[in-house]
Design a protein around this motif. Structure first.
Motif, PDB file in Angstrom:
ATOM      1  N   ALA A   1      -3.072  16.028  11.479  1.00  0.00           N
ATOM      2  CA  ALA A   1      -4.011  17.154  11.437  1.00  0.00           C
ATOM      3  C   ALA A   1      -4.232  17.663  10.015  1.00  0.00           C
ATOM      4  O   ALA A   1      -5.297  18.207   9.711  1.00  0.00           O
ATOM      5  CB  ALA A   1      -3.514  18.285  12.327  1.00  0.00           C
ATOM      6  N   ASN A   2      -3.236  17.468   9.131  1.00  0.00           N
ATOM      7  CA  ASN A   2      -3.357  17.972   7.759  1.00  0.00           C
ATOM      8  C   ASN A   2      -2.497  17.133   6.812  1.00  0.00           C
ATOM      9  O   ASN A   2      -1.527  17.640   6.232  1.00  0.00           O
ATOM     10  CB  ASN A   2      -2.947  19.445   7.706  1.00  0.00           C
ATOM     11  N   PRO A   3      -2.840  15.861   6.623  1.00  0.00           N
ATOM     12  CA  PRO A   3      -2.002  15.015   5.759  1.00  0.00           C
ATOM     13  C   PRO A   3      -2.110  15.436   4.301  1.00  0.00           C
ATOM     14  O   PRO A   3      -3.200  15.809   3.833  1.00  0.00           O
ATOM     15  CB  PRO A   3      -2.588  13.614   5.974  1.00  0.00           C
ATOM     16  N   PRO A   4      -0.998  15.405   3.565  1.00  0.00           N
ATOM     17  CA  PRO A   4      -1.041  15.774   2.150  1.00  0.00           C
ATOM     18  C   PRO A   4      -1.690  14.692   1.283  1.00  0.00           C
ATOM     19  O   PRO A   4      -2.071  14.958   0.152  1.00  0.00           O
ATOM     20  CB  PRO A   4       0.435  15.965   1.786  1.00  0.00           C
ATOM     21  N   GLU A   5      -1.816  13.493   1.803  1.00  0.00           N
ATOM     22  CA  GLU A   5      -2.377  12.387   1.039  1.00  0.00           C
ATOM     23  C   GLU A   5      -3.876  12.260   1.291  1.00  0.00           C
ATOM     24  O   GLU A   5      -4.344  12.445   2.408  1.00  0.00           O
ATOM     25  CB  GLU A   5      -1.714  11.061   1.415  1.00  0.00           C
TER      26      GLU A   5
ATOM     27  N   GLN B   1       0.844  -1.185   0.000  1.00  0.00           N
ATOM     28  CA  GLN B   1       0.000   0.000   0.000  1.00  0.00           C
ATOM     29  C   GLN B   1       0.881   1.238   0.000  1.00  0.00           C
ATOM     30  O   GLN B   1       1.904   1.274   0.682  1.00  0.00           O
ATOM     31  CB  GLN B   1      -0.916   0.012   1.225  1.00  0.00           C
ATOM     32  N   VAL B   2       0.460   2.233  -0.778  1.00  0.00           N
ATOM     33  CA  VAL B   2       1.190   3.489  -0.915  1.00  0.00           C
ATOM     34  C   VAL B   2       0.179   4.626  -0.825  1.00  0.00           C
ATOM     35  O   VAL B   2      -0.830   4.607  -1.536  1.00  0.00           O
ATOM     36  CB  VAL B   2       1.945   3.547  -2.262  1.00  0.00           C
ATOM     37  N   MET B   3       0.438   5.601   0.040  1.00  0.00           N
ATOM     38  CA  MET B   3      -0.412   6.790   0.124  1.00  0.00           C
ATOM     39  C   MET B   3       0.014   7.786  -0.956  1.00  0.00           C
ATOM     40  O   MET B   3       1.184   7.829  -1.331  1.00  0.00           O
ATOM     41  CB  MET B   3      -0.267   7.473   1.490  1.00  0.00           C
ATOM     42  N   THR B   4      -0.944   8.612  -1.402  1.00  0.00           N
ATOM     43  CA  THR B   4      -0.642   9.596  -2.433  1.00  0.00           C
ATOM     44  C   THR B   4      -1.713  10.687  -2.452  1.00  0.00           C
ATOM     45  O   THR B   4      -2.856  10.416  -2.104  1.00  0.00           O
ATOM     46  CB  THR B   4      -0.560   8.933  -3.834  1.00  0.00           C
ATOM     47  N   PRO B   5      -1.367  11.883  -2.860  1.00  0.00           N
ATOM     48  CA  PRO B   5      -2.417  12.875  -3.122  1.00  0.00           C
ATOM     49  C   PRO B   5      -3.227  12.437  -4.348  1.00  0.00           C
ATOM     50  O   PRO B   5      -2.660  11.972  -5.344  1.00  0.00           O
ATOM     51  CB  PRO B   5      -1.645  14.160  -3.406  1.00  0.00           C
TER      52      PRO B   5
ATOM     53  N   ASP C   1      -7.430   5.193   3.357  1.00  0.00           N
ATOM     54  CA  ASP C   1      -7.985   4.530   4.536  1.00  0.00           C
ATOM     55  C   ASP C   1      -7.325   5.133   5.774  1.00  0.00           C
ATOM     56  O   ASP C   1      -6.099   5.213   5.847  1.00  0.00           O
ATOM     57  CB  ASP C   1      -7.710   3.028   4.433  1.00  0.00           C
ATOM     58  N   ASP C   2      -8.123   5.552   6.726  1.00  0.00           N
ATOM     59  CA  ASP C   2      -7.611   6.190   7.940  1.00  0.00           C
ATOM     60  C   ASP C   2      -6.656   5.269   8.706  1.00  0.00           C
ATOM     61  O   ASP C   2      -5.665   5.723   9.269  1.00  0.00           O
ATOM     62  CB  ASP C   2      -8.774   6.623   8.835  1.00  0.00           C
ATOM     63  N   ALA C   3      -6.942   3.969   8.707  1.00  0.00           N
ATOM     64  CA  ALA C   3      -6.064   3.022   9.398  1.00  0.00           C
ATOM     65  C   ALA C   3      -4.681   2.999   8.747  1.00  0.00           C
ATOM     66  O   ALA C   3      -3.662   2.956   9.445  1.00  0.00           O
ATOM     67  CB  ALA C   3      -6.686   1.627   9.405  1.00  0.00           C
ATOM     68  N   LEU C   4      -4.636   3.042   7.409  1.00  0.00           N
ATOM     69  CA  LEU C   4      -3.342   3.066   6.718  1.00  0.00           C
ATOM     70  C   LEU C   4      -2.585   4.340   7.047  1.00  0.00           C
ATOM     71  O   LEU C   4      -1.375   4.297   7.302  1.00  0.00           O
ATOM     72  CB  LEU C   4      -3.513   2.935   5.205  1.00  0.00           C
ATOM     73  N   LEU C   5      -3.272   5.464   7.055  1.00  0.00           N
ATOM     74  CA  LEU C   5      -2.620   6.728   7.409  1.00  0.00           C
ATOM     75  C   LEU C   5      -1.948   6.616   8.774  1.00  0.00           C
ATOM     76  O   LEU C   5      -0.782   6.987   8.932  1.00  0.00           O
ATOM     77  CB  LEU C   5      -3.641   7.869   7.413  1.00  0.00           C
ATOM     78  N   HIS C   6      -2.627   6.071   9.759  1.00  0.00           N
ATOM     79  CA  HIS C   6      -2.051   5.933  11.098  1.00  0.00           C
ATOM     80  C   HIS C   6      -0.874   4.953  11.127  1.00  0.00           C
ATOM     81  O   HIS C   6       0.127   5.197  11.802  1.00  0.00           O
ATOM     82  CB  HIS C   6      -3.129   5.545  12.108  1.00  0.00           C
ATOM     83  N   VAL C   7      -0.986   3.863  10.370  1.00  0.00           N
ATOM     84  CA  VAL C   7       0.125   2.901  10.287  1.00  0.00           C
ATOM     85  C   VAL C   7       1.359   3.569   9.696  1.00  0.00           C
ATOM     86  O   VAL C   7       2.473   3.421  10.200  1.00  0.00           O
ATOM     87  CB  VAL C   7      -0.280   1.666   9.452  1.00  0.00           C
TER      88      VAL C   7
END
Length: 137
Positions: free
Chosen positions: A116-120, A47-51, A94-100
């Motif tokens: 508080a302000n994630p870019p993804e 999994q990869v986060m991205t804007p 997914d909020d869980a992925l952001l926290h991981v």
């Protein structure tokens, strides 16, 4: 100089580290678009986060969905790598992925500000089709 592939346990331990991967996605008419990314590895999935408005998401939407991910380290004469080619699905983050990811990559004192302000706001779920690993040295 010796070469061997990693065991499943070595792969899992290696990918659990807060290493930055390099993601490559087809950019028609040009060389592939390559960018550093944070990643999360689960059995059978990356999994990869991205804007959602990033170049990589734009290329994914207009392309085949295929991409490559490379994670590598060098420690003196020893190099380790996991390379993966696969197909990605673009989803809302997914909020869980952001926290991981924040826990994996950021020191505790920086996490709240990032959350508080994630870019993804999107993520790739990547199903590997081909994985190669190596330990050199």
């Amino acid at each position: 100089m010796a070469f061997r592939t990693m065991t499943d346990d070595e792969i899992a331990e290696f990918l659990a580290r807060p290493l930055v991967a390099v993601l490559a996605i087809d950019d028609p008419g040009r060389a592939p678009h390559v960018t550093p990314v944070w990643f999360h590895h689960l059995p059978g999935k990356f999994q990869v986060m991205t804007p959602a408005k990033s170049k990589k998401t734009r290329l994914h939407r207009t392309g085949s969905g295929q991409l490559s991910l490379s994670v590598q380290t060098a420690d003196g004469p020893t190099a380790r790598y996991v390379n993966m080619q696969g197909v990605a699905e673009l989803l809302p983050l997914d909020d869980a992925l952001l926290h991981v990811m924040v826990t994996k990559y950021l020191p505790e004192e920086a996490r709240a500000a990032y959350l508080a302000n994630p870019p993804e706001d999107a993520m790739f779920n990547i199903t590997p089709q081909h994985v190669t690993t190596g330990v050199i040295g």
